[in-house]
Design a protein around this motif. Sequence first.
Motif, mmCIF file in Angstrom:
data_model
loop_
_atom_site.group_PDB
_atom_site.id
_atom_site.type_symbol
_atom_site.label_atom_id
_atom_site.label_comp_id
_atom_site.label_asym_id
_atom_site.label_seq_id
_atom_site.Cartn_x
_atom_site.Cartn_y
_atom_site.Cartn_z
ATOM 1 N N GLY A 347 30.874 26.916 24.813
ATOM 2 C CA GLY A 347 30.194 26.786 26.088
ATOM 3 C C GLY A 347 31.046 26.066 27.106
ATOM 4 O O GLY A 347 32.121 25.546 26.796
ATOM 5 N N TYR A 409 24.364 24.893 24.863
ATOM 6 C CA TYR A 409 25.628 24.286 24.445
ATOM 7 C C TYR A 409 25.717 22.852 24.971
ATOM 8 O O TYR A 409 25.346 22.579 26.116
ATOM 9 C CB TYR A 409 26.814 25.091 24.959
ATOM 10 C CG TYR A 409 26.916 26.475 24.356
ATOM 11 C CD1 TYR A 409 27.594 26.679 23.163
ATOM 12 C CD2 TYR A 409 26.336 27.567 24.991
ATOM 13 C CE1 TYR A 409 27.688 27.938 22.603
ATOM 14 C CE2 TYR A 409 26.423 28.837 24.445
ATOM 15 C CZ TYR A 409 27.098 29.023 23.249
ATOM 16 O OH TYR A 409 27.186 30.278 22.700
ATOM 17 N N GLN A 413 29.762 23.047 22.561
ATOM 18 C CA GLN A 413 29.400 23.370 21.183
ATOM 19 C C GLN A 413 27.899 23.597 21.093
ATOM 20 O O GLN A 413 27.120 22.922 21.769
ATOM 21 C CB GLN A 413 29.814 22.198 20.277
ATOM 22 C CG GLN A 413 29.630 22.427 18.793
ATOM 23 C CD GLN A 413 30.158 21.259 17.980
ATOM 24 O OE1 GLN A 413 31.143 20.634 18.366
ATOM 25 N NE2 GLN A 413 29.505 20.951 16.873
ATOM 26 N N ASP A 414 27.508 24.591 20.279
ATOM 27 C CA ASP A 414 26.080 24.862 20.082
ATOM 28 C C ASP A 414 25.367 23.554 19.760
ATOM 29 O O ASP A 414 25.740 22.840 18.820
ATOM 30 C CB ASP A 414 25.915 25.862 18.931
ATOM 31 C CG ASP A 414 24.482 26.373 18.796
ATOM 32 O OD1 ASP A 414 23.554 25.662 19.229
ATOM 33 O OD2 ASP A 414 24.287 27.456 18.235
#
Length: 586
Positions: A347, A409, A413-414
Amino acid sequence: MKYTLTNSQAPTPNESMFAVLKKLWPYITNEKLRLVGAFLAILCNSGLTILAPILVGRAVDHYIIRGDYHGVLVYVGYLLATYLGMLLSGYIQTRIMGIVGQRILFNLRNAIFTRLQELPIAFFNQNKGGDLISRINNDTDKLNQFFSRSLMQFVGNVFVIIGAGIAMLVVNFTLGSAALVPAVVLLVFAQLTTEWVKRKNLENLQTTGGMSAEIAESLQNFKVIIAFNRRDYFRKKFEEVNEKNYHASISSGIANSTYVPTFGLASNVGQMIVIVYGLYLISQGSFTFGLLISYLAYVSRFYDPLRQMAALWSDLQTALAAWERIGEILAMKSNLTVVKASEDAKGKGIIEFKKVGFQYPDGAPVLTNINFVMYPGKTYALVGPTGGGKTTTASLIARLYDPTEGTVYLNGQDIRTYEADVRTAKIGFILQDPFLFTGTVRENILYGNNAYAEYTNEQLVELLEREGLSDLLKRFDQGLDTPVTTSADGISLGQKQLIAFMRALLRHPDILILDEASANIDTVTEQILDEILKRLPAQTARVIIAHRLNTIENADEILFVNGGKITPAGSLDHAVELLTSGVKSS
């Protein structure tokens, strides 16, 4: 209880006592020695109970009939020792199981409370607090009562019944078989009625939980009730749940009381069979009066425990119903699980929504195909009409919920890949109605912040001065030691808001979400807070949800949230136009 993410340990409606004991075993593994001791005491008590009628029969046939009073006195001594042994073993098993029951109660309540803390907000939105309190207090106590008073008595009665039944069949098989016929009828009766009794007890527990929930809600909103003079409304609501609980209690009481008179009748029939048939055998010369007395004692030993088990059986059904409600919670797992990071999914910025959609269970979509990026150090304002989705958006940023579609995100990062402690350290959340614990100001501002847990009050005051928060602390008469209570007689709502600010800012979050955070404080204090927020680290992103325009006029970007969409509002004037048109259309 709509939140039904369960595993294989979830209770089933027809679970047996042994299945429940198997699932409860992890909560009593530390009590093995006590359980062994209780079991040995039960065996001793049951054996002595079976021995007593034999001694009586031998005394009658060998000494009383012959007039041998010395022998009678000897057997009286044997009987006295037997009864004292029964007394001692009964006391030992009762004492041990009382301790075991309290330990189970302690472990179960800890387990339920721990599991509740692991469950997401969706669970608590779907379940009333009063019902959960009833499960922790009332339902666990039902299990405790069964373990501490009923279980070992139940097991002991089983041994006595088996021993007495075998003794009757050994002494005279025909007479014993006739005496046991009513017991077969009772077994069929119990099988036919067990599920009905359990269902009635479950309904009673559920209505008790519902009444607790209604009481908790009424007490929580009592100020509103008084302000609007709606005592009649809440009185009517309470009368409804109370009447429902009353009828459920009557039904469960009737169900529970069905066994005792039925089992009593069977006992009387069994004794009548033994007397009639036993006298016939005596007249034929194949039986003695001593054996008849022993036989009547064994019939009593057989059916009296059955009568006790009739009452214990209803306790068992209540315990199984309580376990069904407790097991529902213990079997639940949070759906906010941590997933493995993907190298392909990345992201932008500090927060990114990519094709995000969300809806509450059985509700209409709140957000649809949302895409935006938030960058470090920027201030973002979420505006829109009430119910437009502002707080839902903020909740998704903080991962209080997971989106039903798309991905959120955090730092590229998720957000689902972060462990809870890492994620909460990065995201601060200040609500309009902050939640505090009963304690002190110090305990509340350090809640969940282990970095300063070992600080003395002097060190903490110095830290607050360095952070520019000392002016907020001065609003409390006793400083860090000021008592904090959740009652109306405690600190004001505005002071609670200040504590929430200090708690969030001391964590130095990467993202600070303020959901109507200044709604309950005065203008002067709001200006102080604005100055404090300006001194946040340069990389901290701020997300502001507010209806007052002065709180969003300095935002770097204004996002308009309504109708499931989030669109850039541009200038403050344009945001006002969108907000006005949104309110009118809604």
